[in-house]
Design an enzyme around this catalytic site. Structure first.
Site, short mmCIF file in Angstrom:
data_model
loop_
_atom_site.label_atom_id
_atom_site.label_comp_id
_atom_site.label_asym_id
_atom_site.label_seq_id
_atom_site.Cartn_x
_atom_site.Cartn_y
_atom_site.Cartn_z
CD GLU A 263 -80.97 42.46 68.10
OE1 GLU A 263 -81.98 43.16 68.19
OE2 GLU A 263 -79.81 42.93 68.01
CB CYS B 2 -79.36 44.54 70.59
SG CYS B 2 -78.14 45.25 69.44
CE LYS C 81 -83.36 46.03 70.25
NZ LYS C 81 -82.59 45.89 69.00
#
Length: 280
Positions: free
Chosen positions: A43, A156, A115
């Site tokens: 990320e 993440c 995300k």
């Protein structure tokens, strides 16, 4: 094809995209030279920058982003699947998109993912993060079929939401991905257990490249980029926080084997939601 070699690339990205591109290039080339067919970066590959003013002054549209352009060319040159775990892209609403990209061996953009879950937390010792103030959350899952596998793309903080990974597994995914910029504090407590848990409960591989170390913007990240098999066994790991890489063979038939041993996906039952117990 049920087997391929995967690599996780661990970085310590800076606020300067050109520096990060050079570091990414070196590590991806090293992974390909060691036989990797699929290479994943962390990320925030392109920029790690806490100053919002400096962050937004650096952002580019996807068509103009230098990390995206370099990754496409690098994938084509090396003939690999290159998964940029994420890099920030201008979203056009005053915020950024925290966006992942996967390029094929000819440099074609195969898929992208924004995300979904924003890291809005208040940790010990005054460490506070508000990703929703900077990033526009995504709302679409992403499955990529490549190399004889089905990849479920996540980033993440998404790893803390089992229902996302359960949905991927139910859709036939056998390789989960979790490229991250995990803080040192949360990583020390939760990194390994979260990634192994998502692998075990879905009977999937988990591949998670990470940022590691003390960054120039003041943050500290945990590193320990990792590849886990569907039984929860750690196949490869970058020990510690220094930049580096780790490789492992992915045999997707092991996902079928794990799910046959413990068929929790098919054993799942619907149930009534819990209700507060009435007392008299």
């Amino acid at each position: 094809m049920s087997r391929f070699t995967a690599a996780v690339v661990q970085m310590r990205s800076t606020a300067q995209p050109h520096v990060n591109i050079a570091a990414m290039d070196d590590l991806v080339r090293a992974a390909a030279a060691q036989g990797a067919h699929y290479v994943q970066t962390p990320e925030m590959t392109g920029i790690v920058q806490q100053s919002r003013k400096e962050f937004f002054s650096t952002l580019k549209d996807q068509a103009e982003d230098p990390v995206v352009a370099h990754a496409a060319n690098l994938a084509a040159e090396l003939g690999i699947h290159l998964h940029i775990g994420s890099t920030p892209i201008a979203a056009g609403d005053g915020r950024a998109a925290n966006r992942a990209f996967v390029f094929g061996p000819d440099g074609t953009l195969l898929t992208r993912y924004d995300k979904i879950h924003m890291f809005d937390v208040d940790l010990d010792n005054g460490e506070t993060w508000r990703e929703s103030a900077v990033y526009q959350p995504g709302n679409e899952t992403c499955i990529l079929e490549a190399l004889g596998a089905k990849f479920g793309i996540a980033i993440c903080y998404d790893v803390r939401f089992p229902h996302l990974h359960d949905a991927y597994a139910r859709a036939g995914v056998n390789v989960l991905t979790g490229p991250s910029c995990f803080t040192r504090q949360t990583g020390q407590a939760h990194w390994h257990v979260l990634l192994r848990s998502r692998a075990i409960e879905t009977g999937s591989f988990m591949i998670a490249a990470a940022q590691g170390g003390d960054h120039e913007d003041g943050r500290a990240t945990f590193g320990h980029s990792i590849i886990v098999d569907p039984w929860g066994v750690v196949l490869a790991e970058v020990a510690g926080e220094e930049p580096g890489l780790a490789l492992a063979e992915i045999d997707t038939t092991l996902s079928q084997t794990a799910r046959a041993k413990v068929p929790n996906l098919s054993n799942r039952r619907d149930f009534n939601p819990p209700k507060a117990k009435q007392t008299t």
